[in-house]
Design a protein around this motif. Structure first.
Motif, PDB file in Angstrom:
ATOM      1  N   THR A 261      11.763   4.046  -8.526  1.00 38.08           N
ATOM      2  CA  THR A 261      12.354   2.767  -8.955  1.00 38.08           C
ATOM      3  C   THR A 261      12.869   1.978  -7.760  1.00 38.08           C
ATOM      4  N   LEU A 262      13.544   2.667  -6.852  1.00 39.15           N
ATOM      5  CA  LEU A 262      14.064   1.999  -5.660  1.00 39.15           C
ATOM      6  C   LEU A 262      12.925   1.470  -4.783  1.00 39.15           C
ATOM      7  N   ALA A 263      11.846   2.243  -4.687  1.00 34.86           N
ATOM      8  CA  ALA A 263      10.698   1.806  -3.881  1.00 34.86           C
ATOM      9  C   ALA A 263      10.075   0.539  -4.463  1.00 34.86           C
TER      10      ALA A 263
ATOM     11  N   MET B 100       0.820  -1.212   0.000  1.00 34.85           N
ATOM     12  CA  MET B 100       0.000   0.000   0.000  1.00 34.85           C
ATOM     13  C   MET B 100       0.852   1.259   0.000  1.00 34.85           C
ATOM     14  N   ALA B 101       2.068   1.152   0.528  1.00 34.47           N
ATOM     15  CA  ALA B 101       2.972   2.309   0.522  1.00 34.47           C
ATOM     16  C   ALA B 101       3.399   2.685  -0.892  1.00 34.47           C
ATOM     17  N   LEU B 102       3.144   1.793  -1.852  1.00 30.97           N
ATOM     18  CA  LEU B 102       3.478   2.079  -3.249  1.00 30.97           C
ATOM     19  C   LEU B 102       2.461   3.011  -3.901  1.00 30.97           C
ATOM     20  N   GLN B 103       1.415   3.382  -3.190  1.00 29.48           N
ATOM     21  CA  GLN B 103       0.393   4.221  -3.802  1.00 29.48           C
ATOM     22  C   GLN B 103       0.958   5.569  -4.261  1.00 29.48           C
ATOM     23  N   ALA B 104       1.921   6.096  -3.510  1.00 32.88           N
ATOM     24  CA  ALA B 104       2.510   7.383  -3.912  1.00 32.88           C
ATOM     25  C   ALA B 104       3.254   7.276  -5.245  1.00 32.88           C
ATOM     26  N   PRO B 105       4.213   6.342  -5.411  1.00 37.88           N
ATOM     27  CA  PRO B 105       4.854   6.223  -6.727  1.00 37.88           C
ATOM     28  C   PRO B 105       3.891   5.791  -7.832  1.00 37.88           C
ATOM     29  N   LEU B 106       2.895   4.983  -7.495  1.00 38.32           N
ATOM     30  CA  LEU B 106       1.899   4.593  -8.498  1.00 38.32           C
ATOM     31  C   LEU B 106       1.116   5.808  -8.983  1.00 38.32           C
ATOM     32  N   THR B 107       0.772   6.693  -8.063  1.00 42.75           N
ATOM     33  CA  THR B 107       0.057   7.913  -8.436  1.00 42.75           C
ATOM     34  C   THR B 107       0.900   8.768  -9.369  1.00 42.75           C
ATOM     35  N   ALA B 108       2.190   8.875  -9.053  1.00 41.84           N
ATOM     36  CA  ALA B 108       3.094   9.646  -9.915  1.00 41.84           C
ATOM     37  C   ALA B 108       3.190   9.027 -11.309  1.00 41.84           C
ATOM     38  N   LEU B 109       3.234   7.694 -11.376  1.00 39.79           N
ATOM     39  CA  LEU B 109       3.311   7.011 -12.671  1.00 39.79           C
ATOM     40  C   LEU B 109       2.036   7.224 -13.485  1.00 39.79           C
ATOM     41  N   VAL B 110       0.885   7.110 -12.822  1.00 35.72           N
ATOM     42  CA  VAL B 110      -0.391   7.321 -13.516  1.00 35.72           C
ATOM     43  C   VAL B 110      -0.493   8.769 -13.990  1.00 35.72           C
ATOM     44  N   HIS B 111      -0.081   9.692 -13.139  1.00 39.99           N
ATOM     45  CA  HIS B 111      -0.105  11.115 -13.488  1.00 39.99           C
ATOM     46  C   HIS B 111       0.778  11.370 -14.708  1.00 39.99           C
ATOM     47  N   TRP B 112       1.909  10.699 -14.752  1.00 40.51           N
ATOM     48  CA  TRP B 112       2.844  10.818 -15.880  1.00 40.51           C
ATOM     49  C   TRP B 112       2.223  10.260 -17.157  1.00 40.51           C
ATOM     50  N   ALA B 113       1.639   9.048 -17.054  1.00 35.63           N
ATOM     51  CA  ALA B 113       1.058   8.400 -18.231  1.00 35.63           C
ATOM     52  C   ALA B 113      -0.202   9.110 -18.721  1.00 35.63           C
ATOM     53  N   TRP B 114      -1.005   9.605 -17.778  1.00 38.38           N
ATOM     54  CA  TRP B 114      -2.307  10.169 -18.117  1.00 38.38           C
ATOM     55  C   TRP B 114      -2.196  11.624 -18.566  1.00 38.38           C
ATOM     56  N   ARG B 115      -1.440  12.428 -17.820  1.00 37.10           N
ATOM     57  CA  ARG B 115      -1.402  13.865 -18.077  1.00 37.10           C
ATOM     58  C   ARG B 115      -0.053  14.357 -18.602  1.00 37.10           C
TER      59      ARG B 115
END
Length: 241
Positions: free
Chosen positions: A132-134, A104-119
């Motif tokens: 990447t390290l996370a 669940m702690a991966l939600q922050a990097p996942l959000t950044a990745l989605v934000h990158w892909a989407w917007r």
């Protein structure tokens, strides 16, 4: 004034972290007695009306209107509330509470990745390195460096379901951009209601197909305080984010 708001915000976030951290060991204990379908349905059949009452009291009756966004709110609510609950708690039947919390702690990097892909908002290089390290760190923790063992009878299946649960919640959080002008309370309430209906429909469907059974008082009673924590404290923490 600004400093007081910062202190209040940090305090609320700290409470949220503590409550959410406790959610996983408590949830793990709950799913040993109650299946994820009815666990989610019971939680939100209670929570959704309470959110509606709070919204009505705080913002007035007009805030309960969907303003031609019912379909979108239903989609977002089912992805967020139903997806998160069903994937996460089903996964916790096959993995540990510690793994669930780490994923669940991966939600922050996942959000950044989605934000990158989407917007198209590309994170800074340092942020990308940390992401990447996370991801690598979580992968090493849940597999213990032995992928074959994790796949063959390990916790990887459960971990994958929890990851889908985390991804569902990321999608829910990102969905808020489609509801400009709505407060956090209104967004939560008007998406929670269809999410609760989705969870109840999933529970009834699973019961009809013989996958689970309708819980009895004897089933629920031993996990009463766990269910109360997951129903009230976890959602209070969520609402204060």
């Amino acid at each position: 004034m600004v400093q007081d708001r910062i202190v209040k915000g940090v305090a609320l976030l700290a409470v949220t972290v503590l409550v959410w951290g406790a959610t996983f060991p408590i949830g793990k204990d709950a799913v040993t007695r109650l299946d994820p379908y009815w666990l989610g349905a019971l939680r939100y059949v209670v929570v959704a009306p309470l959110f509606a009452l709070v919204l009505w009291a705080v913002e007035g009756r007009q805030a309960l209107a969907y303003e031609r966004k019912l379909g979108l709110a239903a989609l977002v609510g089912c992805v967020g509330f139903a997806g998160f609950n069903l994937f996460t708690f089903s996964g916790m039947q096959h993995t540990t509470a510690a793994h669930a919390a780490i994923i669940m702690a991966l939600q922050a990097p996942l959000t950044a990745l989605v934000h990158w892909a989407w917007r198209g908002v590309r994170p800074a290089r340092f942020t990308r390195v940390c992401m990447t390290l996370a991801l690598l760190g979580v992968f090493l923790v849940i597999t213990r460096g032995d992928v074959a063992s994790a796949v063959g009878g390990g916790t990887l299946f459960g971990d994958a379901l929890v990851f889908l649960g985390a991804s569902s919640w990321v999608a829910y959080v990102m969905g808020v951009v489609r509801f400009s002008g709505w407060s956090a309370l209104r967004y939560t309430t008007l998406t929670c209601a269809p999410g609760a209906i989705g969870l109840l429909a999933a529970a009834l469907g699973a019961t009809a197909f013989g996958l689970v059974e309708v819980p009895t008082v004897a089933t629920i009673a031993p996990i009463g305080w766990q269910l109360a924590f997951l129903t009230f404290l976890t959602e209070i923490g969520r609402a204060h984010v």
